[in-house]
Scaffold this motif. Structure first.
Motif, PDB file in Angstrom:
ATOM      1  N   ALA A 124      43.559  51.871  33.866  1.00 26.30           N
ATOM      2  CA  ALA A 124      44.089  53.257  35.209  1.00 26.30           C
ATOM      3  C   ALA A 124      43.135  53.394  36.019  1.00 26.30           C
ATOM      4  O   ALA A 124      42.716  52.340  36.521  1.00 26.30           O
ATOM      5  CB  ALA A 124      43.564  54.560  34.197  1.00 26.30           C
ATOM      6  N   SER A 125      44.333  53.072  36.958  1.00 21.56           N
ATOM      7  CA  SER A 125      43.997  53.378  38.148  1.00 21.56           C
ATOM      8  C   SER A 125      44.343  54.309  39.476  1.00 21.56           C
ATOM      9  O   SER A 125      45.556  55.046  39.146  1.00 21.56           O
ATOM     10  CB  SER A 125      44.545  52.110  39.607  1.00 21.56           C
ATOM     11  N   PRO A 126      43.359  55.255  40.364  1.00 20.21           N
ATOM     12  CA  PRO A 126      44.165  56.169  40.693  1.00 20.21           C
ATOM     13  C   PRO A 126      44.659  55.334  42.511  1.00 20.21           C
ATOM     14  O   PRO A 126      44.953  56.593  43.153  1.00 20.21           O
ATOM     15  CB  PRO A 126      42.750  57.027  41.285  1.00 20.21           C
ATOM     16  N   ASP A 127      45.322  54.458  42.363  1.00 15.26           N
ATOM     17  CA  ASP A 127      45.795  54.082  43.192  1.00 15.26           C
ATOM     18  C   ASP A 127      47.208  53.238  42.795  1.00 15.26           C
ATOM     19  O   ASP A 127      47.538  53.104  43.613  1.00 15.26           O
ATOM     20  CB  ASP A 127      44.837  52.899  44.228  1.00 15.26           C
ATOM     21  N   ALA A 128      47.011  53.947  41.453  1.00 17.61           N
ATOM     22  CA  ALA A 128      49.107  53.407  41.387  1.00 17.61           C
ATOM     23  C   ALA A 128      49.930  54.022  41.857  1.00 17.61           C
ATOM     24  O   ALA A 128      49.576  55.379  42.042  1.00 17.61           O
ATOM     25  CB  ALA A 128      48.334  53.623  39.206  1.00 17.61           C
ATOM     26  N   THR A 129      50.877  53.788  41.720  1.00 18.17           N
ATOM     27  CA  THR A 129      52.179  54.270  42.286  1.00 18.17           C
ATOM     28  C   THR A 129      53.289  54.011  41.231  1.00 18.17           C
ATOM     29  O   THR A 129      52.992  53.151  40.554  1.00 18.17           O
ATOM     30  CB  THR A 129      52.035  54.007  43.636  1.00 18.17           C
ATOM     31  N   GLY A 130      54.477  54.868  41.443  1.00 17.97           N
ATOM     32  CA  GLY A 130      55.263  54.096  40.462  1.00 17.97           C
ATOM     33  C   GLY A 130      55.324  54.741  39.440  1.00 17.97           C
ATOM     34  O   GLY A 130      54.400  55.408  38.589  1.00 17.97           O
ATOM     35  N   GLY A 140      44.376  58.348  34.865  1.00 21.03           N
ATOM     36  CA  GLY A 140      44.616  57.514  36.781  1.00 21.03           C
ATOM     37  C   GLY A 140      44.285  58.455  37.879  1.00 21.03           C
ATOM     38  O   GLY A 140      43.465  58.758  38.572  1.00 21.03           O
ATOM     39  N   GLY A 141      45.135  60.609  37.130  1.00 22.09           N
ATOM     40  CA  GLY A 141      44.538  61.856  37.989  1.00 22.09           C
ATOM     41  C   GLY A 141      43.306  61.893  38.427  1.00 22.09           C
ATOM     42  O   GLY A 141      42.481  62.045  38.645  1.00 22.09           O
ATOM     43  N   GLU A 142      42.463  61.715  36.201  1.00 20.24           N
ATOM     44  CA  GLU A 142      41.517  62.500  36.449  1.00 20.24           C
ATOM     45  C   GLU A 142      39.917  61.478  37.155  1.00 20.24           C
ATOM     46  O   GLU A 142      39.374  62.006  37.578  1.00 20.24           O
ATOM     47  CB  GLU A 142      40.805  61.755  34.721  1.00 20.24           C
ATOM     48  N   LEU A 143      40.482  60.087  36.754  1.00 19.91           N
ATOM     49  CA  LEU A 143      39.812  58.911  38.359  1.00 19.91           C
ATOM     50  C   LEU A 143      39.928  59.779  39.682  1.00 19.91           C
ATOM     51  O   LEU A 143      38.694  59.544  40.207  1.00 19.91           O
ATOM     52  CB  LEU A 143      40.389  57.120  37.873  1.00 19.91           C
ATOM     53  N   ALA A 144      40.550  59.692  39.823  1.00 21.06           N
ATOM     54  CA  ALA A 144      41.162  60.126  41.710  1.00 21.06           C
ATOM     55  C   ALA A 144      40.329  61.421  41.516  1.00 21.06           C
ATOM     56  O   ALA A 144      39.851  61.590  43.017  1.00 21.06           O
ATOM     57  CB  ALA A 144      43.029  60.063  42.051  1.00 21.06           C
ATOM     58  N   VAL A 145      40.543  62.573  40.686  1.00 23.68           N
ATOM     59  CA  VAL A 145      39.326  63.863  41.232  1.00 23.68           C
ATOM     60  C   VAL A 145      38.878  63.659  41.370  1.00 23.68           C
ATOM     61  O   VAL A 145      37.670  64.275  41.988  1.00 23.68           O
ATOM     62  CB  VAL A 145      40.471  64.789  40.070  1.00 23.68           C
ATOM     63  N   LEU A 146      37.600  62.350  40.103  1.00 24.47           N
ATOM     64  CA  LEU A 146      36.406  62.335  40.034  1.00 24.47           C
ATOM     65  C   LEU A 146      35.472  61.948  41.374  1.00 24.47           C
ATOM     66  O   LEU A 146      34.232  61.910  41.343  1.00 24.47           O
ATOM     67  CB  LEU A 146      35.879  61.856  38.751  1.00 24.47           C
TER      68      LEU A 146
END
Length: 356
Positions: A124-130, A140-146
């Motif tokens: 998972a990546s916070p930068d993923a698109t599509g 990925g959303g979790e990582l972005a928030v953290l």
């Protein structure tokens, strides 16, 4: 409290918004405009899939100032980059950020009793698109928030969510099927313990948790066995006033007929790996933090009343598959030998064992 709700017009987001309003909170909702925002909110428009989708939250972007909030709640389940962009934009203007995640973020299969420190999906990546698999999108959303909020971030890993406003169609399908009456294929075992949460209980806990400054991951679903499959379907019969005959059938002939658990027969899973993953998660942490769950009869009855207020047809998310058993398949199964116990609705659920 001042709440910024990212979403807020359907199911989980709407339940959180309405719960906050009932507490007297000041609520701002950013949404795409596909559905009307609840009365009493400050409504801002923005499509997070567009390049300028967060413009309404920027200085001069519709508020007349930069805007600050005590709490932001985000239900996004698409590309994690949308969560990343919102969290980065708001990190200096929001005190606490709650992301409604999912227990799907655990590495599959998740064994029964898995707590929050269990192994998670990789890649998972916070930068993923599509378009992404649901588990990777949520992780990925979790990582972005953290990354943006650190210890000011709460990760609410929800399980199966039921209740008024449901736009997946699981409980509405059972209600409409049982209301139709006749012989109903009831997937056994009848005493199988279910694990789910009423959307209103989820909303209440999320807001209390934010007030208390909780952070980190929490499995947010009711305790296993809060209801059984039998109690759920009995509640559907009672709520609808139906005299349907629930024909309890063992899993083997159902699976042999090619019926897909969870989708063809919503909520239901036969005993095994997937059942343990969905219906046997550890929720000790959330319970210790004040999670309370209303009776299944209340969830079912209120969902039926909501469904009737819409004329009997529930809204359905276009990004989720249609659920429900084909009537022809049900007829074929009911025409064969029923290997469980068939009963009418007059037999009380209280006469059968309840799981601990």
């Amino acid at each position: 409290m001042k709440l910024l709700m990212l979403g807020g017009t359907e199911f989980v987001g709407r339940a959180i918004t309405e719960s906050a309003l009932s507490r007297g909170w000041e609520v701002t909702v950013l949404h795409r405009g596909h559905h009307p925002a609840p009365p009493g909110v400050t409504a801002l428009r923005g499509d997070r899939t567009a390049d300028d989708g967060l413009a309404a939250l920027t200085p001069g972007g519709g508020r007349g100032d930069a805007g600050t909030w005590d709490l932001a709640v985000d239900t996004w389940s698409g590309a994690p980059s949308a969560v990343r962009d919102a969290a980065r934009l708001l990190s200096g203007r929001v005190g606490h950020y709650t992301y409604i995640s999912s227990r799907s973020v655990y590495d599959h299969p998740a064994p029964a009793g898995l707590p929050e420190d269990g192994p998670l999906v990789s890649g998972a990546s916070p930068d993923a698109t599509g378009d992404l698999p649901y588990a990777l999108a949520k992780r990925g959303g979790e990582l972005a928030v953290l990354d943006a909020f650190g210890k000011r971030a709460l990760l609410a890993r929800a399980g199966l969510i039921l209740g008024p406003g449901e736009n997946i169609g699981r409980l509405p399908w059972w209600l409409t099927r049982i209301a139709r009456g006749g012989r109903v294929l009831a997937p056994g075992p009848r005493e199988a313990a279910l694990q789910y949460i009423d959307v209103r209980d989820l909303a209440a806990w999320v807001l209390r948790a934010a007030e208390d400054g909780l952070h980190g991951p929490y499995n947010l679903v009711g305790p296993p066995g809060h209801a059984t499959m039998g109690e759920l379907l009995d509640a559907c019969a009672h709520a609808t006033g139906s005299r349907a005959e629930l024909c309890w059938t063992d899993p083997e002939p159902i699976l042999a007929a090619g019926v897909e658990p969870w989708t063809d027969l919503p909520v239901w899973l036969p005993p095994g790996e997937l059942y343990d993953t969905i219906h046997a998660g550890n929720v000790d942490k959330a319970l210790a933090a004040g999670l309370t769950c209303r009776p299944v009869t209340e969830t079912v009855t209120d969902t039926w009343h909501w469904l009737m207020s819409l004329g009997g047809t529930a809204p359905r998310r276009p990004d989720r598959p249609q659920v429900g058993l084909d009537p022809r398949t049900e007829e074929r199964l009911l025409a064969g030998p029923v290997t469980g116990h068939a009963m009418g609705t007059g037999e009380s659920a209280r006469s059968r064992p309840s799981p601990s």
